[in-house]
Design an enzyme around this catalytic site. Structure first.
Site, PDB file in Angstrom:
ATOM      1  N   ASP A 193     -14.444  23.590  40.774  1.00 12.33           N
ATOM      2  CA  ASP A 193     -14.758  23.850  39.365  1.00 12.33           C
ATOM      3  C   ASP A 193     -15.979  24.758  39.178  1.00 12.33           C
ATOM      4  O   ASP A 193     -16.913  24.408  38.458  1.00 12.33           O
ATOM      5  CB  ASP A 193     -14.994  22.530  38.634  1.00 12.33           C
ATOM      6  CG  ASP A 193     -13.911  21.497  38.907  1.00 12.33           C
ATOM      7  OD1 ASP A 193     -12.738  21.893  38.948  1.00 12.33           O
ATOM      8  OD2 ASP A 193     -14.246  20.316  39.076  1.00 12.33           O
ATOM      9  N   GLU A 217      -6.261  22.645  30.850  1.00 12.36           N
ATOM     10  CA  GLU A 217      -7.680  22.342  31.057  1.00 12.36           C
ATOM     11  C   GLU A 217      -8.400  23.617  31.509  1.00 12.36           C
ATOM     12  O   GLU A 217      -7.833  24.697  31.537  1.00 12.36           O
ATOM     13  CB  GLU A 217      -7.850  21.243  32.110  1.00 12.36           C
ATOM     14  CG  GLU A 217      -7.327  21.617  33.490  1.00 12.36           C
ATOM     15  CD  GLU A 217      -7.362  20.457  34.480  1.00 12.36           C
ATOM     16  OE1 GLU A 217      -7.730  19.344  34.094  1.00 12.36           O
ATOM     17  OE2 GLU A 217      -7.009  20.683  35.650  1.00 12.36           O
TER      18      GLU A 217
END
Length: 365
Positions: free
Chosen positions: A54, A264
């Site tokens: 991420d 997302e």
């Protein structure tokens, strides 16, 4: 305090075979590690001493800072709501140039030092304003609901001190803060399934909200949220609103359009005066992008940014460095496909003359 330590990126610095230019992040196709199906990885992990994912990347004071999540190998069985992602702290990565040595700094923030949070410190982001660095992070509160918190520091690498309460009006996961050329800042956030966005369809948290409620193929897909930030960068200046993604006919993407709809991993960047909203499709494993004329959209879907990697999905960031654009992303190469143990990578991003982005294949033949 522990001293920061440097970890090399090894094969990530090698040039691509087959006549490609020498570009950091592209791996040789003759001796680089391969995926289980025999394909060569386009890029190699930028650090190998810890698992990272991420990546939110920023350039400050001429230096590159990456704010990743820190994967750990916990005991929770894997499921599609993400309970097995048990991350509990953050380490900032820094480098003086793309392709250079990467420093892994000491813990920047630990969940035990966040008064309102209990667990699952997932994908963060960072921002800078007036001498203060801001770390934005999702975590589950003591009732199991994801909220978004903010912590501050005078250093880009921390340590960061968390505010005692989450941002008022925040929910779900994956905060990404974009500051426009006029100085105004906006937070994009949200994620379905384990990210709980479907539990806020009524505007209030419903612990029994079901992911099946938002997958009706004929209805507009649930989408990311965007909220302007106050000048102090620690609160929303207005309630969040939908990030609307349209097809070329001007109609919202539908819940059944799983290769294109939002899941997302929001990111926003600006290129030649236009706004590029990029995101993950989650269970279909694409990174996609859509283009708009202002930070609120609507945004028109334009295509895949990155094809599926090794692993379940990927989070990303896009940053300009020395007049070239770079995509930071993650896969599961180091752990040979273990979904919960990932590694950050980087490769160059290229634009076509019309402003569209060339699709990247994370593997080379």
């Amino acid at each position: 305090m522990k001293r920061p330590h440097a970890l090399g990126i090894g094969a990530a610095l090698l040039a691509a075979a087959g006549g490609l230019a020498a570009v950091p992040g592209r791996a040789r196709t003759d001796d680089a590690p391969r995926a289980p199906d025999g394909r060569h990885f386009l890029s190699q992990p930028i650090v190998t001493g810890i698992y990272t994912a991420d990546p939110s990347t920023h350039v400050w004071n001429g230096k590159i800072y990456v704010y990743p999540s820190h994967d750990i190998d916990g005991p929770t069985p894997e499921d599609d709501l993400g309970a097995h992602f048990e991350m509990r702290d953050y380490h900032v990565l820094s480098m003086n140039r793309i392709g250079g040595p990467v420093t892994v700094h000491p813990v920047a923030l630990d969940v035990k030092n966040v008064p309102w949070a209990e667990k699952q410190m997932w994908a963060p982001d960072a921002a800078y304003k007036n001498g203060t660095y801001f770390l934005y992070f999702p975590a589950k509160d003591h009732e199991g609901a994801f909220r978004i918190g903010v912590a501050t520091s005078t250093s880009p690498t921390g340590p960061f001190k968390a505010k005692p309460q989450p941002i008022k009006g925040s929910f779900s996961i994956d905060p990404a803060v974009f500051t426009d050329t006029d100085g105004k800042s906006y937070m994009y956030f949200g994620g379905i399934w384990g990210g709980q966005l479907q539990r806020y369809i009524t505007g209030r948290y419903d612990p029994n909200g079901s992911k099946t409620d938002l997958q009706a193929p004929e209805k507009p897909a649930l989408t990311a949220k965007v909220a302007p930030m106050t000048p102090g960068m620690t609160e929303f200046a207005a309630p969040p609103r939908d990030v609307v993604i349209l097809d070329k006919a001007g109609k919202p993407l539908l819940g059944g359009d799983t290769d294109r709809r939002f899941f997302e991993a929001s990111w926003m960047h600006k290129y030649r005066g236009r706004y590029y909203f990029s995101y993950s499709t989650g269970d279909t494993h694409f990174l996609n992008y859509a283009i708009g004329d202002n930070p609120y959209g609507p945004f028109t879907y334009r295509g895949h940014l990155l094809l599926p990697v090794l692993g379940w999905t990927t989070h990303h960031s896009i940053v300009e460095w020395h007049k070239r654009w770079w995509l930071f992303y993650a896969d599961s190469q180091l752990s040979k496909g273990n979904t919960r143990l990932r590694n950050v990578k980087v490769t160059e991003l290229f634009y076509n003359p019309d402003g569209t982005i060339r699709t990247i294949d994370p593997f080379v033949n």
